[in-house]
Design an enzyme around this catalytic site. Structure first.
Site, PDB file in Angstrom:
ATOM      1  CB  SER A 130     -27.475 -14.833 -14.017  1.00 49.16           C
ATOM      2  OG  SER A 130     -26.451 -15.231 -13.296  1.00 49.16           O
ATOM      3  CG  HIS A 148     -23.718 -11.042 -14.450  1.00 50.09           C
ATOM      4  ND1 HIS A 148     -22.857 -11.873 -13.518  1.00 50.09           N
ATOM      5  CD2 HIS A 148     -25.012 -11.766 -14.340  1.00 50.09           C
ATOM      6  CE1 HIS A 148     -23.402 -12.993 -12.793  1.00 50.09           C
ATOM      7  NE2 HIS A 148     -24.636 -12.887 -13.562  1.00 50.09           N
ATOM      8  CG  HIS A 175     -17.158 -11.050  -7.059  1.00 49.81           C
ATOM      9  ND1 HIS A 175     -17.976 -11.174  -6.040  1.00 49.81           N
ATOM     10  CD2 HIS A 175     -17.248 -11.774  -7.930  1.00 49.81           C
ATOM     11  CE1 HIS A 175     -18.927 -12.087  -6.506  1.00 49.81           C
ATOM     12  NE2 HIS A 175     -18.294 -12.457  -7.782  1.00 49.81           N
ATOM     13  NE  ARG A 197     -16.425 -17.928  -9.746  1.00 50.34           N
ATOM     14  CZ  ARG A 197     -17.516 -17.235  -9.812  1.00 50.34           C
ATOM     15  NH1 ARG A 197     -18.728 -17.578 -10.562  1.00 50.34           N
ATOM     16  NH2 ARG A 197     -17.380 -15.981  -9.722  1.00 50.34           N
ATOM     17  CG  ASP A 229     -16.078 -13.163 -15.993  1.00 56.33           C
ATOM     18  OD1 ASP A 229     -16.555 -14.529 -16.478  1.00 56.33           O
ATOM     19  OD2 ASP A 229     -16.705 -12.456 -15.278  1.00 56.33           O
TER      20      ASP A 229
HETATM   21  N1  NMX Z   1     -11.554  -1.573 -12.536  1.00 59.41           N
HETATM   22  C1  NMX Z   1     -11.860  -0.372 -12.106  1.00 59.41           C
HETATM   23  N2  NMX Z   1     -12.814   0.102 -11.264  1.00 59.41           N
HETATM   24  C2  NMX Z   1     -13.415  -0.944 -10.281  1.00 59.41           C
HETATM   25  C3  NMX Z   1     -13.144  -2.343 -10.728  1.00 59.41           C
HETATM   26  C4  NMX Z   1     -12.408  -2.667 -11.833  1.00 59.41           C
HETATM   27  N3  NMX Z   1     -12.372  -4.066 -12.123  1.00 59.41           N
HETATM   28  N4  NMX Z   1     -13.951  -2.816  -9.970  1.00 59.41           N
HETATM   29  C5  NMX Z   1     -14.521  -2.025  -9.012  1.00 59.41           C
HETATM   30  N5  NMX Z   1     -14.015  -0.764  -9.304  1.00 59.41           N
HETATM   31  C6  NMX Z   1     -14.699   0.493  -8.953  1.00 59.41           C
HETATM   32  C7  NMX Z   1     -16.238   0.803  -9.403  1.00 59.41           C
HETATM   33  O1  NMX Z   1     -16.604   0.841 -10.606  1.00 59.41           O
HETATM   34  C8  NMX Z   1     -16.509   1.755  -8.181  1.00 59.41           C
HETATM   35  O2  NMX Z   1     -16.255   3.024  -8.929  1.00 59.41           O
HETATM   36  P1  NMX Z   1     -17.115   4.147  -8.313  1.00 59.41           P
HETATM   37  O3  NMX Z   1     -17.124   4.380  -6.996  1.00 59.41           O
HETATM   38  O4  NMX Z   1     -16.386   5.542  -9.090  1.00 59.41           O
HETATM   39  O5  NMX Z   1     -18.453   4.072  -9.012  1.00 59.41           O
HETATM   40  C9  NMX Z   1     -15.677   1.323  -7.080  1.00 59.41           C
HETATM   41  O6  NMX Z   1     -14.363   0.752  -7.566  1.00 59.41           O
HETATM   42  C10 NMX Z   1     -16.225   0.481  -5.985  1.00 59.41           C
HETATM   43  O7  NMX Z   1     -16.868  -0.563  -6.299  1.00 59.41           O
HETATM   44  P2  NMX Z   1     -16.867  -1.986  -5.646  1.00 59.41           P
HETATM   45  O8  NMX Z   1     -17.620  -1.646  -4.535  1.00 59.41           O
HETATM   46  O9  NMX Z   1     -15.540  -2.620  -5.590  1.00 59.41           O
HETATM   47  O10 NMX Z   1     -17.272  -2.968  -6.769  1.00 59.41           O
HETATM   48  P3  NMX Z   1     -18.944  -3.249  -6.854  1.00 59.41           P
HETATM   49  O11 NMX Z   1     -19.267  -4.321  -6.130  1.00 59.41           O
HETATM   50  O12 NMX Z   1     -19.716  -2.174  -7.140  1.00 59.41           O
HETATM   51  O13 NMX Z   1     -18.926  -4.097  -8.352  1.00 59.41           O
HETATM   52  C11 NMX Z   1     -17.965  -5.477 -10.110  1.00 59.41           C
HETATM   53  C12 NMX Z   1     -18.501  -5.359  -8.786  1.00 59.41           C
HETATM   54  C13 NMX Z   1     -17.541  -6.871 -10.364  1.00 59.41           C
HETATM   55  C14 NMX Z   1     -19.239  -4.993 -11.256  1.00 59.41           C
HETATM   56  C15 NMX Z   1     -16.647  -4.589 -10.362  1.00 59.41           C
HETATM   57  O14 NMX Z   1     -15.605  -4.965  -9.680  1.00 59.41           O
HETATM   58  C16 NMX Z   1     -16.557  -4.544 -11.776  1.00 59.41           C
HETATM   59  O15 NMX Z   1     -17.015  -3.738 -12.541  1.00 59.41           O
HETATM   60  N6  NMX Z   1     -15.592  -5.312 -12.246  1.00 59.41           N
HETATM   61  C17 NMX Z   1     -15.066  -5.436 -13.697  1.00 59.41           C
HETATM   62  C18 NMX Z   1     -16.081  -6.343 -14.421  1.00 59.41           C
HETATM   63  C19 NMX Z   1     -16.314  -7.644 -14.052  1.00 59.41           C
HETATM   64  O16 NMX Z   1     -14.915  -8.240 -14.328  1.00 59.41           O
HETATM   65  N7  NMX Z   1     -17.272  -8.202 -14.008  1.00 59.41           N
HETATM   66  C20 NMX Z   1     -17.311  -9.801 -13.581  1.00 59.41           C
HETATM   67  C21 NMX Z   1     -17.848 -10.149 -12.396  1.00 59.41           C
HETATM   68  C22 NMX Z   1     -18.171 -11.637 -12.247  1.00 59.41           C
HETATM   69  N8  NMX Z   1     -18.823 -12.077 -13.107  1.00 59.41           N
HETATM   70  O17 NMX Z   1     -18.855 -13.087 -13.726  1.00 59.41           O
HETATM   71  O18 NMX Z   1     -20.179 -11.783 -13.097  1.00 59.41           O
HETATM   72  C1  MLT Z   2     -21.285 -14.645 -10.621  1.00 56.25           C
HETATM   73  O1  MLT Z   2     -20.734 -15.801 -10.856  1.00 56.25           O
HETATM   74  O2  MLT Z   2     -22.473 -14.846 -10.707  1.00 56.25           O
HETATM   75  C2  MLT Z   2     -20.597 -13.656 -10.415  1.00 56.25           C
HETATM   76  O3  MLT Z   2     -19.255 -13.829  -9.957  1.00 56.25           O
HETATM   77  C3  MLT Z   2     -21.208 -12.399  -9.732  1.00 56.25           C
HETATM   78  C4  MLT Z   2     -21.669 -12.733  -8.220  1.00 56.25           C
HETATM   79  O4  MLT Z   2     -21.451 -13.489  -7.904  1.00 56.25           O
HETATM   80  O5  MLT Z   2     -22.320 -11.523  -7.864  1.00 56.25           O
END
Ligand code: NMX
Ligand code: MLT
Length: 437
Positions: free
Chosen positions: A242, A272, A319, A328, A374
């Site tokens: 964002s 996100h 994350h 948080r 979240d």
């Molecule tokens: N559950 C299952 N798999 C996961 C999760 C999770 N919570 N987090 C990461 N992975 C997987 C990811 O999909 C990836 O799989 P692949 O190699 O098969 O594509 C692998 O682990 C490596 O990912 P990371 O490098 O650990 O994470 P990345 O930096 O790419 O993504 C998020 C970060 C936050 C997008 C990811 O952890 C996620 O999808 N979490 C669940 C959604 C979430 O809670 N988002 C909110 C973030 C905070 N916010 O408010 O913005």
């Molecule tokens: C945020 O608050 O923007 C989320 O934790 C995602 C991030 O920092 O990449």
């Protein structure tokens, strides 16, 4: 007279000079090397943005202008000793880099309450033209775009403005926009979930307290929760989706409404800000499938594993930068433990916290198995009667305005140019690393 604006330009001008000087003298200095892996994994760790409002440490979490969340809870002005800090104070801190006093915060509360009175009718008409079934983020973002008719920046630019003055109408637009978001968000909430029974703002209330009031919540505890929610979601340095989207679109000198709207489109993504809503769906399904809100550890384990086996993510965990439990998350748990430790959803969140990190670690690929902001925010809101999951991301958006729009003012103060990174095709990358099929 807006003394905050005077302070801003007094601090901003020398810093803008420094940015220009550094670029002139050190523009060719190498600050980092980039790997192909970084490019292919979402530019993680690539330093490419200048952001002063906050900084994210992988282990410690966010610091706003150097202050951690526990420090903010102690040092920012509150309405009562045992209350939560006012988001107005955080805005002041992020904008000016110094802690505000009670008068500063009062000035902002009053100024925003006044600016919030002039929302153009067509912003509400645009919302009303959408079906109530449209996700609140669609309604929210449509109203934000509709309000860009009021843009000071657009008007000043068309009239012909000196580059050095860009920050001024940007500041005015940002102040208008921030002041109006709670009214818009509460309007959408009451429209969709409370039979269009709207509640007028109370200009004597603080910005977040007023949001709770306009949504229909009068208890001091909900107001405290809203203040805390608005503080902790406000900023997460410059690279999150964002903030980055707002900054990128702003670099084309798009007005604050266009720029923030871009950021909100990103916030609406499930990886996100929409994760807070998805956490609640995930928890709800768990409770429905198991027929209890008090599952055993083994049941939670099986449910979480089934999510992973189905190729889905466990929302609220993981994350892109953090490598420990998000502070948080911790501060919200602290709030819940203080006021509602026995709430069933809070107990469930704690049980999941006991189980899920190990499961994610066992996958061997998730870089951060710990909960993010979240994982608990929706359960907390829901436990206080804000049970409508689709509004959670919109509330995140109201808060996020404080940080990303402050960043936008500083972008214009620094005089940052249009952003335009280089892209290459797959052949280029193959050749670069000597890849052979
Ligand atoms: N559950 C299952 N798999 C996961 C999760 C999770 N919570 N987090 C990461 N992975 C997987 C990811 O999909 C990836 O799989 P692949 O190699 O098969 O594509 C692998 O682990 C490596 O990912 P990371 O490098 O650990 O994470 P990345 O930096 O790419 O993504 C998020 C970060 C936050 C997008 C990811 O952890 C996620 O999808 N979490 C669940 C959604 C979430 O809670 N988002 C909110 C973030 C905070 N916010 O408010 O913005
Ligand atoms: C945020 O608050 O923007 C989320 O934790 C995602 C991030 O920092 O990449």
């Amino acid at each position: 007279m807006d003394y905050i604006k005077d302070k801003l330009i007094t601090k901003g001008r020398p810093q803008a000079e420094t940015v220009k000087k550094i670029q002139k003298e050190y523009g060719d200095s190498i600050i980092q090397e980039t790997t192909l892996g970084q490019v292919f994994s979402g530019m993680k760790g690539v330093v490419s943005l200048l952001t002063c409002t906050s900084k994210l440490d992988p282990d410690e979490g966010i610091r706003f202008r150097g202050y951690s969340i526990p420090e903010l809870r102690e040092k920012l002005p509150k309405l009562s000793e045992d209350g939560e800090p006012l988001p107005e104070g955080l805005f002041y801190l992020m904008l000016l880099g110094e802690l505000p006093n009670d008068e500063d915060v009062k000035f902002l509360s009053d100024s925003w309450a006044k600016r919030a009175q002039d929302i153009p009718q067509h912003a509400f008409d645009v919302i009303n033209a959408l079906p109530k079934s449209a996700h609140p983020m669609i309604q929210f973002n449509s109203a934000i775009l509709a309000m860009s008719t009021e843009s000071h920046f657009r008007r000043a630019y068309l009239a012909g403005m000196d580059k050095r003055d860009y920050w001024d109408p940007m500041y005015e637009g940002v102040m208008d926009l921030i002041s109006r978001l709670p009214v818009i968000a509460a309007y959408i909430y009451r429209r969709v979930f409370h039979d269009e029974k709207y509640i007028d703002p109370d200009p004597s209330l603080d910005w977040a307290g007023n949001l709770a009031h306009m949504m229909g919540f009068e208890s001091e505890e909900v107001r405290r929760l809203m203040r805390l929610y608005m503080v902790i979601h406000a900023d997460h340095e410059g690279g999150n989706v964002s903030a980055h989207a707002t900054h990128l679109v702003g670099s084309a000198l798009s007005n604050p409404y266009y720029s923030f709207s871009a950021g909100m489109n990103g916030l609406a993504g499930p990886l996100h800000g929409m994760a807070n809503q998805n956490v609640m769906h995930w928890l709800q399904r768990l409770m429905d499938e198991l027929g209890t809100d008090n599952p055993t550890t083994e049941q939670v384990r099986e449910y979480a594993n089934a999510t992973l086996d189905a190729g889905r993510v466990i929302p609220g965990y993981g994350h892109a930068v953090l490598r420990k439990t998000d502070p948080r998350f911790a501060v919200q748990l602290d709030f819940a433990n203080k006021y509602i430790p026995e709430a069933p959803l809070i107990k469930l969140v704690k049980k999941i916290y006991d189980v899920v990190p190990d499961i994610l670690s066992e996958t061997g690929k998730v870089k951060n198995p710990w909960p993010n902001v979240d994982a608990i925010s929706g359960s907390l809101l829901s436990s206080y009667g804000i049970t409508e999951y689709p509004v959670y991301t919109m509330l995140f958006g109201v808060s996020r305005a404080l940080g990303v729009l402050t960043q936008l003012i500083w972008d214009r103060l620094y005089g940052l140019p249009i952003e335009r990174p280089k892209s290459q095709n797959l052949e280029w990358f193959k050749e670069k690393v000597g890849f052979k099929e």
